[in-house]
Design an enzyme around this catalytic site. Structure first.
Site, PDB file in Angstrom:
ATOM      1  N   GLY A  45      -3.597  -3.910   6.382  1.00 35.13           N
ATOM      2  CA  GLY A  45      -2.528  -3.563   7.319  1.00 35.13           C
ATOM      3  C   GLY A  45      -2.816  -2.229   7.964  1.00 35.13           C
ATOM      4  O   GLY A  45      -3.612  -1.431   7.453  1.00 35.13           O
ATOM      5  N   ASP A  57      -7.191   2.929  -2.983  1.00 37.81           N
ATOM      6  CA  ASP A  57      -7.900   3.010  -1.703  1.00 37.81           C
ATOM      7  C   ASP A  57      -8.207   4.473  -1.402  1.00 37.81           C
ATOM      8  O   ASP A  57      -7.305   5.301  -1.304  1.00 37.81           O
ATOM      9  CB  ASP A  57      -7.017   2.414  -0.594  1.00 37.81           C
ATOM     10  CG  ASP A  57      -7.725   2.328   0.755  1.00 37.81           C
ATOM     11  OD1 ASP A  57      -8.890   2.764   0.865  1.00 37.81           O
ATOM     12  OD2 ASP A  57      -7.096   1.826   1.712  1.00 37.81           O
ATOM     13  N   ASP A  65     -13.466  -1.789   3.430  1.00 37.22           N
ATOM     14  CA  ASP A  65     -12.514  -1.848   4.546  1.00 37.22           C
ATOM     15  C   ASP A  65     -13.247  -1.310   5.777  1.00 37.22           C
ATOM     16  O   ASP A  65     -13.893  -2.062   6.528  1.00 37.22           O
ATOM     17  CB  ASP A  65     -11.263  -1.031   4.171  1.00 37.22           C
ATOM     18  CG  ASP A  65     -10.244  -0.854   5.298  1.00 37.22           C
ATOM     19  OD1 ASP A  65     -10.527  -1.239   6.445  1.00 37.22           O
ATOM     20  OD2 ASP A  65      -9.144  -0.309   5.055  1.00 37.22           O
ATOM     21  N   GLU A  93     -11.029   0.565  -3.129  1.00 36.55           N
ATOM     22  CA  GLU A  93     -11.300   0.280  -1.721  1.00 36.55           C
ATOM     23  C   GLU A  93     -11.973   1.485  -1.060  1.00 36.55           C
ATOM     24  O   GLU A  93     -11.510   2.620  -1.190  1.00 36.55           O
ATOM     25  CB  GLU A  93      -9.953  -0.031  -1.041  1.00 36.55           C
ATOM     26  CG  GLU A  93     -10.039  -0.599   0.355  1.00 36.55           C
ATOM     27  CD  GLU A  93      -8.634  -0.941   0.888  1.00 36.55           C
ATOM     28  OE1 GLU A  93      -7.706  -1.160   0.085  1.00 36.55           O
ATOM     29  OE2 GLU A  93      -8.477  -0.956   2.117  1.00 36.55           O
ATOM     30  N   LYS A 148      -9.236  -6.664   8.452  1.00 37.12           N
ATOM     31  CA  LYS A 148      -8.213  -6.225   9.411  1.00 37.12           C
ATOM     32  C   LYS A 148      -8.652  -6.767  10.757  1.00 37.12           C
ATOM     33  O   LYS A 148      -9.759  -6.458  11.224  1.00 37.12           O
ATOM     34  CB  LYS A 148      -8.134  -4.700   9.481  1.00 37.12           C
ATOM     35  CG  LYS A 148      -7.505  -4.063   8.256  1.00 37.12           C
ATOM     36  CD  LYS A 148      -7.515  -2.558   8.347  1.00 37.12           C
ATOM     37  CE  LYS A 148      -6.913  -1.938   7.088  1.00 37.12           C
ATOM     38  NZ  LYS A 148      -7.210  -0.501   6.994  1.00 37.12           N
ATOM     39  N   LYS A 182      -2.994   5.102  -2.669  1.00 36.74           N
ATOM     40  CA  LYS A 182      -4.027   5.888  -2.002  1.00 36.74           C
ATOM     41  C   LYS A 182      -4.501   6.968  -2.964  1.00 36.74           C
ATOM     42  O   LYS A 182      -3.686   7.559  -3.692  1.00 36.74           O
ATOM     43  CB  LYS A 182      -3.444   6.523  -0.730  1.00 36.74           C
ATOM     44  CG  LYS A 182      -3.074   5.497   0.339  1.00 36.74           C
ATOM     45  CD  LYS A 182      -4.314   4.857   0.944  1.00 36.74           C
ATOM     46  CE  LYS A 182      -3.948   3.960   2.115  1.00 36.74           C
ATOM     47  NZ  LYS A 182      -5.146   3.393   2.776  1.00 36.74           N
ATOM     48  N   SER A 223       0.871  -1.165   0.000  1.00 40.55           N
ATOM     49  CA  SER A 223       0.000   0.000   0.000  1.00 40.55           C
ATOM     50  C   SER A 223       0.911   1.218   0.000  1.00 40.55           C
ATOM     51  O   SER A 223       1.716   1.384   0.915  1.00 40.55           O
ATOM     52  CB  SER A 223      -0.868  -0.027   1.261  1.00 40.55           C
ATOM     53  OG  SER A 223      -1.581   1.184   1.393  1.00 40.55           O
ATOM     54  N   LYS A 257      -1.092  -1.103  -4.471  1.00 32.37           N
ATOM     55  CA  LYS A 257      -2.280  -0.315  -4.120  1.00 32.37           C
ATOM     56  C   LYS A 257      -1.812   1.105  -3.856  1.00 32.37           C
ATOM     57  O   LYS A 257      -0.831   1.321  -3.146  1.00 32.37           O
ATOM     58  CB  LYS A 257      -2.932  -0.931  -2.880  1.00 32.37           C
ATOM     59  CG  LYS A 257      -3.758   0.003  -2.008  1.00 32.37           C
ATOM     60  CD  LYS A 257      -4.442  -0.774  -0.876  1.00 32.37           C
ATOM     61  CE  LYS A 257      -4.626   0.072   0.383  1.00 32.37           C
ATOM     62  NZ  LYS A 257      -5.160  -0.716   1.506  1.00 32.37           N
TER      63      LYS A 257
HETATM   64  O1  OSB Z   1      -6.988   1.946   4.662  1.00 29.26           O
HETATM   65  O2  OSB Z   1      -5.790   0.215   4.467  1.00 29.26           O
HETATM   66  C1  OSB Z   1      -5.954   1.351   4.945  1.00 29.26           C
HETATM   67  C2  OSB Z   1      -2.860   2.374   6.919  1.00 29.26           C
HETATM   68  C3  OSB Z   1      -3.437   3.042   7.973  1.00 29.26           C
HETATM   69  C4  OSB Z   1      -4.797   3.193   8.004  1.00 29.26           C
HETATM   70  C5  OSB Z   1      -5.591   2.659   6.990  1.00 29.26           C
HETATM   71  C6  OSB Z   1      -5.019   1.969   5.941  1.00 29.26           C
HETATM   72  C7  OSB Z   1      -3.631   1.862   5.890  1.00 29.26           C
HETATM   73  C8  OSB Z   1      -2.907   1.230   4.787  1.00 29.26           C
HETATM   74  C9  OSB Z   1      -1.523   0.750   5.088  1.00 29.26           C
HETATM   75  O3  OSB Z   1      -3.327   1.162   3.663  1.00 29.26           O
HETATM   76  C10 OSB Z   1      -1.351  -0.701   4.990  1.00 29.26           C
HETATM   77  C11 OSB Z   1      -0.011  -1.106   5.544  1.00 29.26           C
HETATM   78  O4  OSB Z   1       0.958  -1.053   4.785  1.00 29.26           O
HETATM   79  O5  OSB Z   1       0.078  -1.445   6.738  1.00 29.26           O
HETATM   80 MG    MG Z   2      -8.151   0.713   3.374  1.00 30.17          MG
END
Ligand code: OSB
Ligand code: MG
Length: 370
Positions: free
Chosen positions: A290, A188, A238, A213, A262, A163, A135, A161
């Site tokens: 994550g 995402d 999510d 996402e 998660k 953001k 991510s 992925k």
């Molecule tokens: O939306 O998946 C998410 C990190 C913090 C809060 C929300 C998210 C995320 C990530 C990071 O996308 C995923 C990772 O590398 O741990």
């Molecule tokens: Mg997410």
């Protein structure tokens, strides 16, 4: 086993690189760790609460007193056989799922250590390796993002992925796709859009993404179902999925075709397994999300990812992407094929580093059963 003592601690760890989402930028983490002691063994857990109540309403300053006032007293001194007994002990407290998960998951780890069994087997997993994606947060420039993607692809990661948010989305996806036409790509939004953006969100369809996402509100299922009918791209939920009941509702409503699990967001391994099973029965594939975890939470994510319906690469990646030095030994490493091999060692198979954890500790409280 009797739960004889519980230690709660906050450790502080700077990230090797800031992580930015549609709700903000994080450069350093305040992490809540739990240690549960019983029958001469210890189990560690990590609560994925953030520094701020931005991803969810939970955050570290709310989790701490919720744990010390309600959750720890509910668990301390109890004679229990399994982490599966935690949800009923904690049921009186509404919400606070990430706080509950930190404790429940520590109990699962304790149970695995006592039984000298790998945690993944205890959870019912079957995979002997898991597939990893990354991510990648919002960067200061598109060039920097492209550089990062190039590095992660070269390292072997199987899914990228990125953001997105209004102003950092179609323009960015266009640049990525013009350079890499065929990589497995997803995005995402962390709830950055509303249905007013429908025509804009339709433009995402041209990039044949694996998924988008959480485009809409964090607590919404209904409008995601309306949106999914309008898009070719699969929606993945999510934030909206906090329980197996939410997952069943989302599946029935057609609100998504993929679910991100998660373990902290849903309240611990017991509920994560229930979400997994609900999705499986609805033929919805899942993957492990994550929360910028240390090795303790990361190793538990690896164990969970061995379950059969985790058929898509997760956001479970190497320790070194986050930390200069992780608090487990060995650190989580990802092969050149973008996989993490699963070991037969008891517990998570990763050992905590007590001296390093002690050095990083900003506050600590221990509770003992009488
Ligand atoms: O939306 O998946 C998410 C990190 C913090 C809060 C929300 C998210 C995320 C990530 C990071 O996308 C995923 C990772 O590398 O741990
Ligand atoms: Mg997410």
């Amino acid at each position: 086993m009797k739960i004889e003592a519980i230690t709660l601690r906050e450790i502080r760890m700077p990230l090797v690189h800031f992580f930015e989402t549609s709700f903000g930028r994080t450069s350093s983490r305040r992490i809540l760790l739990v240690t549960v002691y019983g029958d001469g063994a210890e189990g560690w857990g990590e609560s994925v609460v953030g520094e701020d109540p931005f991803y969810s309403s939970e955050w570290i300053e709310a989790a701490w007193p919720t744990m010390t006032t309600y959750l720890i007293p509910a668990l301390l001194g109890k004679q229990i056989n399994s982490g599966r007994e935690c949800p009923s002990l904690f049921a009186r407290v509404r919400g606070h799922r990430m706080a509950k998960a930190g404790l429940e998951n520590a109990v699962w780890q304790l149970e695995a250590i006592q039984k000298q069994q790998p945690l993944w087997k205890l959870l019912g997993g079957t995979r002997r390796e898991i597939a990893c994606g990354v991510s990648i947060g919002i960067q200061d420039s598109v060039e920097q993002l492209l550089e990062k993607i190039e590095r992660e692809l070269a390292a072997g990661y199987r899914r990228i992925k990125v953001k997105v948010k209004p102003g950092w989305d179609v323009n960015v996806l266009e640049r990525i796709r013009s350079r890499w036409a065929d990589i497995t790509l997803s995005c995402d939004a962390n709830s950055a859009y509303t249905l007013d953006h429908l025509e804009h969100l339709r433009e995402f369809d041209q990039f044949h993404l694996l998924m988008i996402e959480q485009p809409l509100w964090n607590d919404d299922i209904y409008y995601h179902a309306r949106l999914q009918k309008e898009l070719r791209t699969a929606i993945c939920l999510d934030e909206s999925i906090e329980s197996a009941r939410n997952a069943a509702f989302a599946a029935d409503a057609g609100a998504c075709r993929i679910v991100n699990i998660k373990v902290g967001r849903v309240g611990g391994f017991s509920e994560a397994l229930a979400v997994h099973d609900v999705c499986q029965s609805h033929k919805i594939p899942v993957w492990c999300g994550g929360m910028l975890e240390t090795g303790i939470g990361r190793a538990q994510n690896i164990a969970l990812s061995t379950l059969a319906n985790f058929s898509l690469p997760g956001d479970v990646s190497a320790s070194k992407r986050y930390w200069k030095e992780d608090i487990i030994d060995p650190e989580v490493e990802v092969s050149a094929q973008g996989t993490i091999p699963i070991t037969d060692r008891p517990g998570t198979g990763y050992r905590v580093k007590p001296e390093l954890i002690e050095k990083l500790t900003a506050r600590k409280e221990t509770f003992r059963a009488h």
